[in-house]
Design a protein around this motif. Structure first.
Motif, PDB file in Angstrom:
ATOM      1  N   ASP A 257       0.821  -1.213   0.000  1.00 20.53           N
ATOM      2  CA  ASP A 257       0.000   0.000   0.000  1.00 20.53           C
ATOM      3  C   ASP A 257       0.853   1.260   0.000  1.00 20.53           C
ATOM      4  O   ASP A 257       0.521   2.255  -0.668  1.00 20.53           O
ATOM      5  CB  ASP A 257      -0.926   0.010   1.217  1.00 20.53           C
ATOM      6  N   THR A 258       1.955   1.237   0.743  1.00 17.92           N
ATOM      7  CA  THR A 258       2.843   2.402   0.777  1.00 17.92           C
ATOM      8  C   THR A 258       3.491   2.633  -0.577  1.00 17.92           C
ATOM      9  O   THR A 258       3.602   3.777  -1.047  1.00 17.92           O
ATOM     10  CB  THR A 258       3.927   2.223   1.854  1.00 17.92           C
ATOM     11  N   ALA A 259       3.920   1.550  -1.220  1.00 17.36           N
ATOM     12  CA  ALA A 259       4.521   1.674  -2.551  1.00 17.36           C
ATOM     13  C   ALA A 259       3.503   2.185  -3.565  1.00 17.36           C
ATOM     14  O   ALA A 259       3.822   3.028  -4.422  1.00 17.36           O
ATOM     15  CB  ALA A 259       5.087   0.327  -2.986  1.00 17.36           C
ATOM     16  N   THR A 415       6.997  -7.233  -7.131  1.00 14.10           N
ATOM     17  CA  THR A 415       7.599  -5.991  -7.634  1.00 14.10           C
ATOM     18  C   THR A 415       7.289  -5.794  -9.118  1.00 14.10           C
ATOM     19  O   THR A 415       7.159  -4.654  -9.574  1.00 14.10           O
ATOM     20  CB  THR A 415       9.115  -5.965  -7.391  1.00 14.10           C
ATOM     21  N   ASN A 416       7.150  -6.878  -9.874  1.00 20.16           N
ATOM     22  CA  ASN A 416       6.708  -6.746 -11.269  1.00 20.16           C
ATOM     23  C   ASN A 416       5.321  -6.131 -11.333  1.00 20.16           C
ATOM     24  O   ASN A 416       5.030  -5.272 -12.180  1.00 20.16           O
ATOM     25  CB  ASN A 416       6.694  -8.109 -11.958  1.00 20.16           C
ATOM     26  N   ALA A 417       4.444  -6.576 -10.437  1.00 23.05           N
ATOM     27  CA  ALA A 417       3.080  -6.043 -10.403  1.00 23.05           C
ATOM     28  C   ALA A 417       3.075  -4.568 -10.003  1.00 23.05           C
ATOM     29  O   ALA A 417       2.297  -3.762 -10.537  1.00 23.05           O
ATOM     30  CB  ALA A 417       2.226  -6.864  -9.444  1.00 23.05           C
ATOM     31  N   LEU A 418       3.945  -4.195  -9.070  1.00 23.50           N
ATOM     32  CA  LEU A 418       4.061  -2.784  -8.715  1.00 23.50           C
ATOM     33  C   LEU A 418       4.546  -1.955  -9.899  1.00 23.50           C
ATOM     34  O   LEU A 418       4.161  -0.784 -10.052  1.00 23.50           O
ATOM     35  CB  LEU A 418       5.019  -2.620  -7.530  1.00 23.50           C
ATOM     36  N   GLY A 419       5.373  -2.568 -10.736  1.00 27.19           N
ATOM     37  CA  GLY A 419       5.809  -1.891 -11.947  1.00 27.19           C
ATOM     38  C   GLY A 419       4.639  -1.563 -12.864  1.00 27.19           C
ATOM     39  O   GLY A 419       4.637  -0.536 -13.558  1.00 27.19           O
ATOM     40  N   VAL A 421       1.603  -0.827 -11.813  1.00 26.01           N
ATOM     41  CA  VAL A 421       0.966   0.341 -11.198  1.00 26.01           C
ATOM     42  C   VAL A 421       1.742   1.598 -11.558  1.00 26.01           C
ATOM     43  O   VAL A 421       1.167   2.637 -11.927  1.00 26.01           O
ATOM     44  CB  VAL A 421       0.908   0.175  -9.662  1.00 26.01           C
ATOM     45  N   GLU A 422       3.041   1.500 -11.473  1.00 22.84           N
ATOM     46  CA  GLU A 422       3.916   2.647 -11.677  1.00 22.84           C
ATOM     47  C   GLU A 422       3.997   3.069 -13.140  1.00 22.84           C
ATOM     48  O   GLU A 422       3.920   4.263 -13.470  1.00 22.84           O
ATOM     49  CB  GLU A 422       5.312   2.269 -11.159  1.00 22.84           C
ATOM     50  N   GLN A 423       4.159   2.090 -14.027  1.00 25.30           N
ATOM     51  CA  GLN A 423       4.405   2.379 -15.438  1.00 25.30           C
ATOM     52  C   GLN A 423       3.133   2.544 -16.259  1.00 25.30           C
ATOM     53  O   GLN A 423       3.070   3.377 -17.166  1.00 25.30           O
ATOM     54  CB  GLN A 423       5.258   1.257 -16.053  1.00 25.30           C
ATOM     55  N   LYS A 424       2.108   1.732 -15.951  1.00 26.91           N
ATOM     56  CA  LYS A 424       0.910   1.679 -16.793  1.00 26.91           C
ATOM     57  C   LYS A 424      -0.333   2.272 -16.135  1.00 26.91           C
ATOM     58  O   LYS A 424      -1.369   2.402 -16.789  1.00 26.91           O
ATOM     59  CB  LYS A 424       0.618   0.230 -17.182  1.00 26.91           C
ATOM     60  N   GLY A 425      -0.231   2.588 -14.859  1.00 24.41           N
ATOM     61  CA  GLY A 425      -1.397   3.089 -14.167  1.00 24.41           C
ATOM     62  C   GLY A 425      -2.418   2.015 -13.836  1.00 24.41           C
ATOM     63  O   GLY A 425      -3.590   2.312 -13.560  1.00 24.41           O
ATOM     64  N   THR A 426      -2.000   0.769 -13.850  1.00 24.72           N
ATOM     65  CA  THR A 426      -2.880  -0.341 -13.489  1.00 24.72           C
ATOM     66  C   THR A 426      -3.381  -0.151 -12.061  1.00 24.72           C
ATOM     67  O   THR A 426      -2.632   0.293 -11.195  1.00 24.72           O
ATOM     68  CB  THR A 426      -2.124  -1.679 -13.598  1.00 24.72           C
ATOM     69  N   SER A 427      -4.646  -0.486 -11.829  1.00 22.40           N
ATOM     70  CA  SER A 427      -5.173  -0.340 -10.476  1.00 22.40           C
ATOM     71  C   SER A 427      -4.458  -1.290  -9.531  1.00 22.40           C
ATOM     72  O   SER A 427      -3.982  -2.357  -9.926  1.00 22.40           O
ATOM     73  CB  SER A 427      -6.674  -0.637 -10.457  1.00 22.40           C
ATOM     74  N   ALA A 428      -4.381  -0.896  -8.269  1.00 23.96           N
ATOM     75  CA  ALA A 428      -3.698  -1.722  -7.276  1.00 23.96           C
ATOM     76  C   ALA A 428      -4.356  -3.096  -7.161  1.00 23.96           C
ATOM     77  O   ALA A 428      -3.663  -4.102  -7.012  1.00 23.96           O
ATOM     78  CB  ALA A 428      -3.697  -1.016  -5.923  1.00 23.96           C
ATOM     79  N   THR A 430      -6.091  -4.809  -9.460  1.00 23.69           N
ATOM     80  CA  THR A 430      -5.773  -5.634 -10.630  1.00 23.69           C
ATOM     81  C   THR A 430      -4.319  -6.090 -10.597  1.00 23.69           C
ATOM     82  O   THR A 430      -4.006  -7.251 -10.882  1.00 23.69           O
ATOM     83  CB  THR A 430      -6.043  -4.844 -11.919  1.00 23.69           C
ATOM     84  N   ALA A 431      -3.417  -5.179 -10.237  1.00 23.81           N
ATOM     85  CA  ALA A 431      -1.996  -5.521 -10.181  1.00 23.81           C
ATOM     86  C   ALA A 431      -1.745  -6.610  -9.140  1.00 23.81           C
ATOM     87  O   ALA A 431      -0.941  -7.524  -9.370  1.00 23.81           O
ATOM     88  CB  ALA A 431      -1.164  -4.287  -9.869  1.00 23.81           C
ATOM     89  N   TRP A 432      -2.434  -6.539  -8.002  1.00 25.47           N
ATOM     90  CA  TRP A 432      -2.251  -7.555  -6.975  1.00 25.47           C
ATOM     91  C   TRP A 432      -2.719  -8.924  -7.465  1.00 25.47           C
ATOM     92  O   TRP A 432      -2.075  -9.943  -7.189  1.00 25.47           O
ATOM     93  CB  TRP A 432      -2.982  -7.178  -5.696  1.00 25.47           C
ATOM     94  N   SER A 433      -3.804  -8.952  -8.214  1.00 25.85           N
ATOM     95  CA  SER A 433      -4.267 -10.232  -8.775  1.00 25.85           C
ATOM     96  C   SER A 433      -3.245 -10.781  -9.752  1.00 25.85           C
ATOM     97  O   SER A 433      -3.028 -11.996  -9.824  1.00 25.85           O
ATOM     98  CB  SER A 433      -5.625 -10.069  -9.453  1.00 25.85           C
ATOM     99  N   HIS A 434      -2.593  -9.886 -10.491  1.00 31.32           N
ATOM    100  CA  HIS A 434      -1.536 -10.330 -11.398  1.00 31.32           C
ATOM    101  C   HIS A 434      -0.343 -10.901 -10.608  1.00 31.32           C
ATOM    102  O   HIS A 434       0.284 -11.868 -11.043  1.00 31.32           O
ATOM    103  CB  HIS A 434      -1.067  -9.155 -12.271  1.00 31.32           C
ATOM    104  N   ALA A 435      -0.030 -10.274  -9.483  1.00 33.11           N
ATOM    105  CA  ALA A 435       1.054 -10.778  -8.642  1.00 33.11           C
ATOM    106  C   ALA A 435       0.731 -12.176  -8.144  1.00 33.11           C
ATOM    107  O   ALA A 435       1.588 -13.085  -8.162  1.00 33.11           O
ATOM    108  CB  ALA A 435       1.276  -9.850  -7.452  1.00 33.11           C
ATOM    109  N   GLN A 436      -0.503 -12.399  -7.725  1.00 35.24           N
ATOM    110  CA  GLN A 436      -0.906 -13.720  -7.224  1.00 35.24           C
ATOM    111  C   GLN A 436      -0.814 -14.772  -8.323  1.00 35.24           C
ATOM    112  O   GLN A 436      -0.328 -15.879  -8.093  1.00 35.24           O
ATOM    113  CB  GLN A 436      -2.327 -13.654  -6.665  1.00 35.24           C
ATOM    114  N   LYS A 437      -1.253 -14.413  -9.507  1.00 39.28           N
ATOM    115  CA  LYS A 437      -1.155 -15.358 -10.628  1.00 39.28           C
ATOM    116  C   LYS A 437       0.317 -15.642 -10.962  1.00 39.28           C
ATOM    117  O   LYS A 437       0.694 -16.780 -11.272  1.00 39.28           O
ATOM    118  CB  LYS A 437      -1.875 -14.795 -11.856  1.00 39.28           C
ATOM    119  N   GLY A 438       1.115 -14.584 -10.912  1.00 41.60           N
ATOM    120  CA  GLY A 438       2.534 -14.763 -11.192  1.00 41.60           C
ATOM    121  C   GLY A 438       3.218 -15.680 -10.194  1.00 41.60           C
ATOM    122  O   GLY A 438       4.037 -16.517 -10.564  1.00 41.60           O
TER     123      GLY A 438
END
Length: 444
Positions: A257-259, A415-419, A421-428, A430-438
């Motif tokens: 959340d902080t990131a 950290t890929n998923a945070l990327g 959020v940072e690079q593409k503006g993906t929602s937190a 959605t990005a977290w679900s991608h992290a779980q799948k990864g």
């Protein structure tokens, strides 16, 4: 290290624990040991009956041995030994290549570096592929290393598979010249008070963003912010029974959340760690602060060069002490020069060499004699910052961390998923679900 080496140190699996334990107060408590190791490396003198031997050492990131002149020093002590180092900047690439070589049995170096996030995998899953260093003489060295560091490279049946190089107590490195231009304090003690919490760190970052020099941001990436925060936690991705708990651990969520907040506030330069653009940014001023485990000092010097001297400084980490990274030197089975290789890693990890490496490169030692020896070290490159005190205190106060066999893989997916959020503006979300799948795909 970090590091690339990313950068925690752990204990071996004990009583069915699938975790490893990394540095804490026990580390400096062990400094009372009077043993300093064999700093002369005499055991190499009998190598191949005095014949010429070339030792290959395969590493990742910046271990600093070459830069600190240790290879040259060893060659002067042992003219019959020539050392050839190969290096991969990104640890993930290095580990992948090492797995291929271990599986195929070819292309291995005499000495291989192992990042601390991989050491549990080595001791629990690949112990048959590395030499037990005990019969070579390592048993006598146990008291010379921090207990947790030693235990991390020890199998459940007592085999020692690596000797500890550095550990990764954390701080913040910052560009004092950029902070000054933005009207912010530059004194390390003042900054440490203002960013004593991560909320304070982000608040100061927003102040910086309002008056920052053109094209400069508060931090390099939200991935490094997440990783350094996670290094302050005892339990991260696995619990002490070996169960994967990253997706239910509130500490991981807080770091995430902080990131995400830092990304939403526009505080990041959006630089992928270890990329060419990230490397160039150390000299270019694209960011004012960076999460800074001890091994990062040498990396900054290498990337920023002489022009960066006096511009960089070091201050205590927000939110308390932590650890990120640290490594081991191990010998793959089947090497042609096992005795000579062992003599070299024993020498490289002895008191005098680890102390010298910290003084010259910033790699904080795991050898307890070296830890005691560097307490008063300052670094002129970083504004004469008392790096021995800053990192020594962090090492003493950092929690004992629980690591599992796939810690680095889990961290990479997050950290890929945070990327995203940072690079593409993906929602937190959605990005977290991608992290779980990864994570699921990476762990199988």
């Amino acid at each position: 290290m970090p590091n690339v080496r990313a950068a925690g140190v752990t204990a071996r699996r004990i009583c069915a624990r699938a975790a490893a334990v990394v540095l804490a107060g026990a580390l400096l408590a062990a400094c009372g040991s009077s043993s300093s190791g064999n700093s002369s490396g005499d055991s190499a003198d009998g190598a191949a009956g005095g014949g010429k031997v070339t030792l290959t050492i395969d590493l990742f990131g910046t271990f600093g041995y070459k830069e600190a002149g240790l290879y040259d020093e060893y060659h002067k002590l042992h003219p019959n030994i020539t050392i050839k180092e190969s290096d991969t900047e990104n640890e993930a690439d290095y580990w992948k290549a090492l797995q291929t070589r271990l599986a195929g049995g070819g292309g291995l170096a005499d000495i291989q570096g192992i990042e601390v996030g991989r050491i549990a995998a080595v001791t629990q899953q690949q112990s048959d592929k590395f030499e037990d260093l005990g019969p070579l003489g390592a048993t006598a060295l146990k008291s010379q290393f921090a207990p947790a560091k030693w235990a991390a490279a020890t199998t459940s049946d007592g085999r020692t598979l690596g000797l500890g190089t550095d550990i990764g107590p954390e701080a913040i490195c910052y560009r004092s010249d950029l902070l000054k231009q933005a009207g912010l304090p530059t004194d390390r003690d003042t900054l440490a008070k203002q960013w004593s919490t991560w909320d304070g760190y982000l608040a100061l970052g927003r102040q910086y963003a309002a008056k920052a020099p053109a094209k400069s941001h508060w931090t390099d990436s939200v991935a490094s912010l997440y990783t350094v925060m996670n290094g302050q936690q005892k339990e991260r991705y696995y619990d002490d029974s070996g169960k994967l708990v990253y997706d239910t651990n509130p500490a991981v969520k807080t770091s995430w959340d902080t990131a995400v907040q830092a990304a939403h506030d526009g505080l990041s330069a959006k630089l992928a760690e270890w990329s060419p653009a990230w490397n160039q940014a150390f000299a270019g001023g694209s960011f004012a602060t960076i999460a800074c485990p001890a091994w990062m000092l040498g990396y900054i010097k290498g990337q920023a060069g002489d022009a960066g001297k006096g511009k960089w400084d070091v201050a205590t980490l927000p939110g308390g002490a932590g650890n990120w990274g640290g490594s081991y030197l191990a010998l793959p089975k089947g090497g042609k020069h096992t005795k000579e290789a062992y003599a070299l890693i024993q020498w490289l990890t002895a008191k005098d060499q680890e102390a010298k490496l910290f003084t010259k490169q910033g790699s904080f030692p795991s050898n307890v004699g070296a830890i005691a020896a560097v307490q008063n070290v300052t670094d002129p490159y970083f504004g004469n910052a008392p790096i021995g005190k800053i990192f020594g205190t962090a090492a003493q106060q950092a929690p004992v961390q629980i690591l599992g066999v796939n810690d680095n893989d889990v961290n990479t997916q997050i950290t890929n998923a945070l990327g995203e959020v940072e690079q593409k503006g993906t929602s937190a979300q959605t990005a977290w679900s991608h992290a779980q799948k990864g994570v699921k795909n990476a762990l199988g």
